[in-house]
Design a protein around this motif. Structure first.
Motif, PDB file in Angstrom:
ATOM      1  N   LEU A 215       0.801  -1.407   0.009  1.00 38.67           N
ATOM      2  CA  LEU A 215      -0.071   0.235   0.027  1.00 38.67           C
ATOM      3  C   LEU A 215       0.855   1.359   0.069  1.00 38.67           C
ATOM      4  N   GLN A 216       2.150   1.131   0.138  1.00 31.45           N
ATOM      5  CA  GLN A 216       3.009   2.247   0.138  1.00 31.45           C
ATOM      6  C   GLN A 216       2.932   2.937  -1.488  1.00 31.45           C
ATOM      7  N   TYR A 217       2.434   2.035  -2.416  1.00 29.93           N
ATOM      8  CA  TYR A 217       2.465   2.593  -3.667  1.00 29.93           C
ATOM      9  C   TYR A 217       1.141   2.899  -4.384  1.00 29.93           C
ATOM     10  N   VAL A 218       0.216   3.214  -3.329  1.00 28.25           N
ATOM     11  CA  VAL A 218      -1.080   3.595  -3.522  1.00 28.25           C
ATOM     12  C   VAL A 218      -1.601   4.610  -2.655  1.00 28.25           C
ATOM     13  N   ASP A 219      -2.328   5.681  -3.466  1.00 29.15           N
ATOM     14  CA  ASP A 219      -2.564   6.904  -2.928  1.00 29.15           C
ATOM     15  C   ASP A 219      -4.069   6.489  -2.186  1.00 29.15           C
ATOM     16  N   ILE A 220      -4.285   6.448  -1.011  1.00 30.08           N
ATOM     17  CA  ILE A 220      -5.387   6.071  -0.598  1.00 30.08           C
ATOM     18  C   ILE A 220      -6.055   7.338   0.175  1.00 30.08           C
ATOM     19  N   LYS A 221      -7.169   7.698  -0.260  1.00 33.95           N
ATOM     20  CA  LYS A 221      -8.061   8.977   0.414  1.00 33.95           C
ATOM     21  C   LYS A 221      -8.800   8.508   1.613  1.00 33.95           C
ATOM     22  N   LYS A 222      -8.942   9.394   2.483  1.00 35.54           N
ATOM     23  CA  LYS A 222      -9.851   9.346   3.723  1.00 35.54           C
ATOM     24  C   LYS A 222     -11.341   9.105   3.117  1.00 35.54           C
ATOM     25  N   ASP A 223     -11.925   8.320   3.835  1.00 40.25           N
ATOM     26  CA  ASP A 223     -13.432   7.815   3.620  1.00 40.25           C
ATOM     27  C   ASP A 223     -13.865   7.069   2.615  1.00 40.25           C
TER      28      ASP A 223
ATOM     29  N   LYS B 290     -13.537   3.492   5.064  1.00 40.64           N
ATOM     30  CA  LYS B 290     -14.517   2.451   5.179  1.00 40.64           C
ATOM     31  C   LYS B 290     -14.197   1.184   4.811  1.00 40.64           C
ATOM     32  N   VAL B 291     -14.617   0.063   5.403  1.00 41.12           N
ATOM     33  CA  VAL B 291     -14.178  -1.195   4.900  1.00 41.12           C
ATOM     34  C   VAL B 291     -15.046  -2.236   4.932  1.00 41.12           C
ATOM     35  N   PHE B 292     -15.355  -3.058   4.111  1.00 41.65           N
ATOM     36  CA  PHE B 292     -16.409  -4.040   4.079  1.00 41.65           C
ATOM     37  C   PHE B 292     -15.451  -5.395   3.998  1.00 41.65           C
ATOM     38  N   ALA B 293     -15.486  -5.959   5.379  1.00 40.72           N
ATOM     39  CA  ALA B 293     -14.858  -7.058   5.815  1.00 40.72           C
ATOM     40  C   ALA B 293     -15.358  -8.440   5.257  1.00 40.72           C
ATOM     41  N   ASN B 294     -15.212  -8.808   4.038  1.00 40.42           N
ATOM     42  CA  ASN B 294     -15.795  -9.985   3.521  1.00 40.42           C
ATOM     43  C   ASN B 294     -14.985 -11.268   3.643  1.00 40.42           C
ATOM     44  N   ASP B 295     -15.820 -12.227   4.198  1.00 46.57           N
ATOM     45  CA  ASP B 295     -15.143 -13.404   4.464  1.00 46.57           C
ATOM     46  C   ASP B 295     -16.085 -14.626   4.395  1.00 46.57           C
ATOM     47  N   LEU B 296     -15.780 -15.811   3.768  1.00 41.87           N
ATOM     48  CA  LEU B 296     -16.738 -17.010   3.855  1.00 41.87           C
ATOM     49  C   LEU B 296     -16.716 -17.722   4.975  1.00 41.87           C
ATOM     50  N   TRP B 297     -15.671 -17.807   5.708  1.00 42.17           N
ATOM     51  CA  TRP B 297     -15.460 -18.901   6.615  1.00 42.17           C
ATOM     52  C   TRP B 297     -15.351 -18.342   8.159  1.00 42.17           C
ATOM     53  N   ILE B 298     -14.962 -17.153   8.612  1.00 45.11           N
ATOM     54  CA  ILE B 298     -15.069 -16.542   9.856  1.00 45.11           C
ATOM     55  C   ILE B 298     -16.227 -15.777  10.049  1.00 45.11           C
ATOM     56  N   PRO B 299     -17.004 -16.211  11.129  1.00 47.79           N
ATOM     57  CA  PRO B 299     -18.406 -15.662  11.156  1.00 47.79           C
ATOM     58  C   PRO B 299     -18.501 -14.096  11.552  1.00 47.79           C
ATOM     59  N   PRO B 300     -19.240 -13.460  10.830  1.00 49.27           N
ATOM     60  CA  PRO B 300     -19.095 -11.927  10.933  1.00 49.27           C
ATOM     61  C   PRO B 300     -19.103 -11.267  12.435  1.00 49.27           C
ATOM     62  N   THR B 301     -19.837 -12.117  13.449  1.00 45.33           N
ATOM     63  CA  THR B 301     -19.901 -11.837  14.740  1.00 45.33           C
ATOM     64  C   THR B 301     -18.687 -12.079  15.532  1.00 45.33           C
ATOM     65  N   ASP B 302     -17.807 -12.914  15.159  1.00 48.86           N
ATOM     66  CA  ASP B 302     -16.466 -13.063  15.694  1.00 48.86           C
ATOM     67  C   ASP B 302     -15.458 -12.109  15.129  1.00 48.86           C
ATOM     68  N   ASN B 303     -15.843 -11.427  13.874  1.00 52.96           N
ATOM     69  CA  ASN B 303     -14.891 -10.560  13.500  1.00 52.96           C
ATOM     70  C   ASN B 303     -15.312  -9.189  14.147  1.00 52.96           C
ATOM     71  N   MET B 304     -16.617  -9.032  14.246  1.00 51.76           N
ATOM     72  CA  MET B 304     -17.030  -7.861  15.101  1.00 51.76           C
ATOM     73  C   MET B 304     -16.469  -7.432  16.436  1.00 51.76           C
ATOM     74  N   LYS B 305     -16.224  -8.563  17.105  1.00 55.76           N
ATOM     75  CA  LYS B 305     -15.625  -8.489  18.432  1.00 55.76           C
ATOM     76  C   LYS B 305     -14.399  -7.785  18.361  1.00 55.76           C
ATOM     77  N   ARG B 306     -13.376  -8.373  17.194  1.00 57.06           N
ATOM     78  CA  ARG B 306     -12.051  -7.612  16.909  1.00 57.06           C
ATOM     79  C   ARG B 306     -12.213  -6.434  16.419  1.00 57.06           C
ATOM     80  N   ILE B 307     -13.303  -5.965  15.702  1.00 55.25           N
ATOM     81  CA  ILE B 307     -13.330  -4.556  15.153  1.00 55.25           C
ATOM     82  C   ILE B 307     -13.624  -3.903  16.398  1.00 55.25           C
ATOM     83  N   GLU B 308     -14.633  -4.096  17.261  1.00 54.91           N
ATOM     84  CA  GLU B 308     -14.913  -3.593  18.511  1.00 54.91           C
ATOM     85  C   GLU B 308     -13.833  -3.223  19.370  1.00 54.91           C
ATOM     86  N   GLU B 309     -12.899  -4.463  19.489  1.00 53.43           N
ATOM     87  CA  GLU B 309     -11.801  -4.151  20.166  1.00 53.43           C
ATOM     88  C   GLU B 309     -10.795  -3.200  20.121  1.00 53.43           C
ATOM     89  N   TYR B 310     -10.804  -2.692  18.635  1.00 52.03           N
ATOM     90  CA  TYR B 310      -9.941  -1.911  18.327  1.00 52.03           C
ATOM     91  C   TYR B 310     -10.668  -0.567  17.697  1.00 52.03           C
TER      92      TYR B 310
END
Length: 237
Positions: A25-33, A57-77
């Protein structure tokens, strides 16, 4: 965000995806929001990193890891206002056309992206014109044209490792696409460090991969990286 924090390494599912992300990502210009699709996000580490480092804003898309489990990590951060966990298969993504400003995939794309029709059929329609697609994951320095090397055969997993390909393989595959321009393609310098982070983690699967990595005496394993942009008009052939 410390990419070697114990909470990070405890949730790795392969070579350290955050090292891959830092290098690419050091080679990509990423704009806020902007809106980013993180395809095959696993335990959402890359999604959390994007939100914290770039305020996107990120849509964290995965087939195998339950969204509820990922939400706990997201809230932790404390990025629950920026990261949205979604469960969806890579060929059935529930998003509107041209919804995303950028798409990334770390350590996952090789499982489903070898179909040469995948980009045009399932992924690029979701990306806005001039939007970036960044992909990185485990691969090979060069294709095994004469078969799997003897040193790797005892540890070669037909289900997992047959999707490992070289940078040249991916470049040729993507260059067939008339709506995509490759801006940078390389074997990542962080390869050994990213693998070592994984192998030194406490994950049971990493113990198995230690034998696989150590058997690579000819240094034929790599981590590849590609940065491409969706064009507004078709490329000249």
């Amino acid at each position: 965000m410390n990419i070697l924090d114990e909470k990070i390494t405890a949730n790795l599912m392969g070579p350290n995806c955050l090292r891959m992300m830092e290098e690419t990502l050091q080679y990509v210009d990423i704009k806020k929001d902007i809106k980013i699709l993180d395809l095959g996000c696993g335990k959402a580490l890359t999604s959390i990193y994007l939100a914290k480092q770039y305020e996107v804003k990120v849509f964290a898309n995965d087939l195998w890891i339950p969204p509820t489990d990922n939400m706990k990590r997201i809230e932790e951060y404390k990025v629950e206002d920026k990261v949205f966990p979604i469960k969806a298969e890579a060929r059935n993504l529930p998003y509107a056309d041209e919804f995303f400003d950028m798409i990334v995939s770390y350590g996952a794309y090789h499982y489903f992206g070898t179909d040469e029709n995948y980009l045009n059929t399932y992924l690029l329609p979701l990306l806005k014109p001039n939007g970036y697609f960044v992909m990185s994951g485990p691969g090979l320095v060069k294709e095994f044209e004469e078969g799997i090397p003897d040193s790797l055969k005892p540890y070669w997993n037909e289900k997992e490792n047959t999707t490992f390909h070289s940078l040249e393989y991916w470049k040729k595959l993507w260059e067939k696409n008339q709506s995509l321009v490759i801006e940078k393609a390389w074997n990542l310098e962080c390869c050994e460090s990213a693998w070592n982070d994984w192998l030194n983690s406490k994950n049971i699967m990493a113990r198995k991969d230690c034998k696989f990595w150590n058997a690579d005496t000819d240094k034929q394993l790599a981590i590849i990286g590609l940065i491409a942009r969706k064009t507004v008009e078709k490329k000249e052939v």
